[in-house]
Structures are given as C-alpha cells and as structure tokens.
Scaffold this motif. Structure first.
Motif, PDB file in Angstrom:
ATOM      1  N   GLY A   1      -5.093  12.569  -8.074  1.00  0.00           N
ATOM      2  CA  GLY A   1      -4.417  12.616  -6.807  1.00  0.00           C
ATOM      3  C   GLY A   1      -5.309  12.989  -5.644  1.00  0.00           C
ATOM      4  N   SER A   2      -4.769  13.746  -4.767  1.00  0.00           N
ATOM      5  CA  SER A   2      -5.490  14.080  -3.544  1.00  0.00           C
ATOM      6  C   SER A   2      -6.798  14.787  -3.855  1.00  0.00           C
ATOM      7  N   CYS A   3      -6.811  15.450  -4.982  1.00  0.00           N
ATOM      8  CA  CYS A   3      -8.012  16.150  -5.406  1.00  0.00           C
ATOM      9  C   CYS A   3      -9.199  15.208  -5.447  1.00  0.00           C
ATOM     10  N   LEU A   4      -9.002  14.081  -6.122  1.00  0.00           N
ATOM     11  CA  LEU A   4     -10.099  13.142  -6.271  1.00  0.00           C
ATOM     12  C   LEU A   4     -10.370  12.378  -4.985  1.00  0.00           C
ATOM     13  N   LYS A   5      -9.319  12.090  -4.271  1.00  0.00           N
ATOM     14  CA  LYS A   5      -9.526  11.392  -3.004  1.00  0.00           C
ATOM     15  C   LYS A   5     -10.421  12.230  -2.115  1.00  0.00           C
ATOM     16  N   GLN A   6     -10.097  13.493  -2.081  1.00  0.00           N
ATOM     17  CA  GLN A   6     -10.873  14.420  -1.277  1.00  0.00           C
ATOM     18  C   GLN A   6     -12.313  14.453  -1.771  1.00  0.00           C
ATOM     19  N   GLN A   7     -12.430  14.475  -3.084  1.00  0.00           N
ATOM     20  CA  GLN A   7     -13.752  14.509  -3.694  1.00  0.00           C
ATOM     21  C   GLN A   7     -14.546  13.269  -3.316  1.00  0.00           C
ATOM     22  N   LYS A   8     -13.899  12.138  -3.385  1.00  0.00           N
ATOM     23  CA  LYS A   8     -14.590  10.899  -3.085  1.00  0.00           C
ATOM     24  C   LYS A   8     -15.018  10.834  -1.633  1.00  0.00           C
ATOM     25  N   LYS A   9     -14.133  11.269  -0.760  1.00  0.00           N
ATOM     26  CA  LYS A   9     -14.492  11.256   0.649  1.00  0.00           C
ATOM     27  C   LYS A   9     -15.679  12.164   0.911  1.00  0.00           C
ATOM     28  N   ALA A  10     -15.634  13.304   0.267  1.00  0.00           N
ATOM     29  CA  ALA A  10     -16.735  14.244   0.434  1.00  0.00           C
ATOM     30  C   ALA A  10     -18.031  13.659  -0.098  1.00  0.00           C
ATOM     31  N   LEU A  11     -17.906  12.934  -1.195  1.00  0.00           N
ATOM     32  CA  LEU A  11     -19.089  12.300  -1.778  1.00  0.00           C
ATOM     33  C   LEU A  11     -19.674  11.281  -0.817  1.00  0.00           C
TER      34      LEU A  11
ATOM     35  N   TYR B   1      -4.007   4.863  -7.434  1.00  0.00           N
ATOM     36  CA  TYR B   1      -4.648   5.121  -8.720  1.00  0.00           C
ATOM     37  C   TYR B   1      -3.831   4.506  -9.840  1.00  0.00           C
ATOM     38  N   HIS B   2      -4.467   3.688 -10.628  1.00  0.00           N
ATOM     39  CA  HIS B   2      -3.793   3.073 -11.758  1.00  0.00           C
ATOM     40  C   HIS B   2      -4.691   3.176 -12.980  1.00  0.00           C
ATOM     41  N   TYR B   3      -4.178   3.749 -14.029  1.00  0.00           N
ATOM     42  CA  TYR B   3      -4.914   3.854 -15.299  1.00  0.00           C
ATOM     43  C   TYR B   3      -6.281   4.502 -15.093  1.00  0.00           C
ATOM     44  N   GLY B   4      -6.314   5.451 -14.228  1.00  0.00           N
ATOM     45  CA  GLY B   4      -7.517   6.260 -14.124  1.00  0.00           C
ATOM     46  C   GLY B   4      -8.389   6.053 -12.919  1.00  0.00           C
ATOM     47  N   LEU B   5      -8.162   4.987 -12.194  1.00  0.00           N
ATOM     48  CA  LEU B   5      -8.981   4.834 -11.013  1.00  0.00           C
ATOM     49  C   LEU B   5      -8.296   3.976  -9.972  1.00  0.00           C
ATOM     50  N   LEU B   6      -8.859   3.953  -8.802  1.00  0.00           N
ATOM     51  CA  LEU B   6      -8.285   3.182  -7.705  1.00  0.00           C
ATOM     52  C   LEU B   6      -8.433   1.699  -7.971  1.00  0.00           C
ATOM     53  N   THR B   7      -7.322   1.020  -8.098  1.00  0.00           N
ATOM     54  CA  THR B   7      -7.360  -0.426  -8.286  1.00  0.00           C
ATOM     55  C   THR B   7      -6.277  -1.074  -7.439  1.00  0.00           C
TER      56      THR B   7
ATOM     57  N   ASN C   1       0.815  -1.192   0.000  1.00  0.00           N
ATOM     58  CA  ASN C   1       0.000   0.000   0.000  1.00  0.00           C
ATOM     59  C   ASN C   1       0.856   1.252   0.000  1.00  0.00           C
ATOM     60  N   TYR C   2       0.618   2.095  -0.970  1.00  0.00           N
ATOM     61  CA  TYR C   2       1.352   3.339  -1.024  1.00  0.00           C
ATOM     62  C   TYR C   2       0.748   4.344  -0.042  1.00  0.00           C
ATOM     63  N   ASP C   3      -0.449   4.121   0.309  1.00  0.00           N
ATOM     64  CA  ASP C   3      -1.178   5.145   1.018  1.00  0.00           C
ATOM     65  C   ASP C   3      -2.088   4.487   2.037  1.00  0.00           C
ATOM     66  N   GLU C   4      -1.815   4.733   3.287  1.00  0.00           N
ATOM     67  CA  GLU C   4      -2.617   4.113   4.333  1.00  0.00           C
ATOM     68  C   GLU C   4      -4.066   4.547   4.247  1.00  0.00           C
ATOM     69  N   ASP C   5      -4.269   5.626   3.582  1.00  0.00           N
ATOM     70  CA  ASP C   5      -5.606   6.164   3.456  1.00  0.00           C
ATOM     71  C   ASP C   5      -6.453   5.341   2.481  1.00  0.00           C
ATOM     72  N   LEU C   6      -5.769   4.564   1.639  1.00  0.00           N
ATOM     73  CA  LEU C   6      -6.482   3.823   0.613  1.00  0.00           C
ATOM     74  C   LEU C   6      -7.002   2.512   1.180  1.00  0.00           C
ATOM     75  N   ASP C   7      -8.078   2.586   1.902  1.00  0.00           N
ATOM     76  CA  ASP C   7      -8.615   1.392   2.517  1.00  0.00           C
ATOM     77  C   ASP C   7      -9.806   0.880   1.732  1.00  0.00           C
ATOM     78  N   GLU C   8      -9.914   1.311   0.494  1.00  0.00           N
ATOM     79  CA  GLU C   8     -11.061   0.898  -0.294  1.00  0.00           C
ATOM     80  C   GLU C   8     -10.737  -0.339  -1.104  1.00  0.00           C
ATOM     81  N   LEU C   9     -11.761  -0.855  -1.768  1.00  0.00           N
ATOM     82  CA  LEU C   9     -11.604  -2.105  -2.490  1.00  0.00           C
ATOM     83  C   LEU C   9     -11.539  -1.862  -3.987  1.00  0.00           C
ATOM     84  N   CYS C  10     -10.773  -2.707  -4.621  1.00  0.00           N
ATOM     85  CA  CYS C  10     -10.625  -2.626  -6.070  1.00  0.00           C
ATOM     86  C   CYS C  10     -11.980  -2.880  -6.731  1.00  0.00           C
ATOM     87  N   PRO C  11     -12.422  -1.970  -7.605  1.00  0.00           N
ATOM     88  CA  PRO C  11     -13.713  -2.144  -8.263  1.00  0.00           C
ATOM     89  C   PRO C  11     -13.735  -3.318  -9.225  1.00  0.00           C
ATOM     90  N   VAL C  12     -12.563  -3.829  -9.573  1.00  0.00           N
ATOM     91  CA  VAL C  12     -12.511  -4.974 -10.492  1.00  0.00           C
ATOM     92  C   VAL C  12     -12.660  -6.281  -9.732  1.00  0.00           C
TER      93      VAL C  12
END
Length: 236
Positions: A101-111, A23-29, A4-15
């Motif tokens: 980057g952090s922009c989207l992470k922030q966005q997602k959390k806010a969502l 983030y890989h090729y456009g989304l969190l995987t 894990n590059y980021d301890e904050d990334l505790d979400e699951l791969c959508p695939v």
DNA sequence: CTAGCCTTGACG
DNA sequence: CGTCAAGGCTAG
C-alpha cells in the motif's frame, strides 16, 4: 485503459507499459495484465510461444504471445498473494495493504527522489524488499515449488508455478498456516535478509542489500543505490 | 480471449 | 467510511 483507482499511479505497467491501475499480485500493473495473470493462473493455462520465447511485450503487442507475456509477468515479480499471506494469519491477503500500500508507494517515490531511478528498477527493489522481510522459519514453509523458482528467464507454466504437494489448490483456497506460528509480526531478531541465501531470480538483484522493515534496520549493501528508510515500519 | 468495470472483503 | 486488492462479470 484509464481505469485508475489512484490518481497518483501515473507509472507504467512493468509488463506491457500500459498505465497501472494499482497493485496486483505483488506489484504495480495495469488492469489488463492483472486480468491476464489471474486468468492464466486460475485456469491453469498453458501457452506456447511460436517464436523464440523472446517476444517483445508492450501495450500493442501484448496479445500476440501469451506465453511470453506470462513469463514477463513472472519475471517482473507478479506473485500470488498466497505466498505473502503465509506470513500472517490465513485468509485474505493481509500482507498486501501493509507492504503493497501507501508504504511502498512512499518508498518508491523516495527511491526515485533519492536515486533518480525508474520504474523497472523500482519494481525490482520493491520485490527485493518483499523477499527480505520474510522470516526464515516462515520462508521454509513456503511451498518448494515457489521457493525453488528457476533462474530467470527459465520458462514456467502456470501449473508448475502453482502446483502444490497435494495437487493444485483452487484459486480462492486459503492456505493453512503449517507452522503453527502465531499470526503476529516477526520479531526483528528472526527477520533474516533472505536474499543472502536465496537470491531473487526474478529481479536480477543478487547483492546483499537487505532492509528489514520490521525494525527499520538497513543491512550492509553492496549496491550503489541508496535505499531511504522512509515508510519502513517497525512492528516490534 | 481480452480488458474494462464492478463487487466484495479486509483493514485503518 | 474510505482505500485497496482480489475476483467476478461481460461486451467486444
């Protein structure tokens, strides 16, 4: 698995549902789906499905059907950075750190906070946000093969997905800017919410929701989702 | 072939 | 210099 590059990334791969590594090729995987997508596109892999092309892809069964796995990669929105790099100067994807980057992470959390929605929907919105930030003139210069992506879940081979007018470019090839447009951000007057004309076939979101990250303007939305304006960035 | 780890390069 | 994502490498 737990690389894990980021301890904050505790979400699951959508695939596959594995833990995401970034983030890989456009989304969190996860790391494995990143590698799988890379190998597939890089080597122009062609897979076939022995079932009905509806195989379930999860962490334990993701190896069983690479065909369905790749389809799922595309369906959830994995894309080559090349597509986004077109909006900026040539070379390495410079769009990624801004949008992914952090922009989207922030966005997602806010969502999530604002709407209580989960990963899958978030990914769709993230993807939607991406599409809505490309300006129309630049969008027209994205290769038609990518632009005319077939409706979800139409099958697509890596070569169809990636083929260019002059044959498949190498993975590391940087696409020249065919427009001669300056490598500068797009003024918001030119930023068009593209999904109005070109629905995103891979997110199943076809309403007219559009947020211009260039100017923080939120367009009229027919969606019930409340998209917060946090982290929307203005470049003008 | 898969997936985990490492290196590289861009960017703030 | 730290962070991030892409690509390389390699053990299994």
């Amino acid at each position: 698995m737990d690389y894990n590059y980021d301890e904050d990334l505790d979400e699951l791969c959508p695939v596959c549902g594995d833990k995401v590594s970034g983030y890989h090729y456009g989304l969190l995987t996860c790391e494995s789906c990143k590698g799988f997508f890379k190998r597939t596109v890089q080597n122009n892999k062609r897979y076939t499905c022995t079932e009905n092309q509806t195989c379930k892809i999860d962490q334990t069964q993701r190896k069983r059907c690479p065909y369905c796995r790749f389809q799922k990669c595309l369906n959830v929105g994995m894309r080559l950075s090349q597509l986004f790099a077109l909006t900026y100067e040539e070379g390495r994807n410079k769009f990624g750190p801004i949008i992914s980057g952090s922009c989207l992470k922030q966005q997602k959390k806010a969502l999530i906070r604002a709407n209580g929605i989960k990963m899958e929907i978030c990914s769709s919105i993230v993807q939607l946000l991406r599409l809505t930030t490309l300006s129309l003139p630049i969008y027209h210069n994205i290769h038609p093969t990518v632009k005319n992506l077939p409706p979800n879940p139409a099958p697509m081979t890596p070569i169809e997905y990636y083929r260019g007018p002059y044959g498949p470019p190498p993975m590391t090839m940087t696409m020249p800017n065919p427009t001669g447009l300056p490598a500068t951000p797009i003024p918001h007057s030119q930023a068009v919410p593209l999904n109005r004309e070109y629905p995103d076939h891979y997110t199943n979101i076809h309403d007219s929701t559009a947020v211009c990250i260039m100017c923080t303007r939120t367009y009229v939305s027919s969606s019930s989702l409340d998209i917060p304006e946090v982290s929307l960035k203005c470049y003008s």
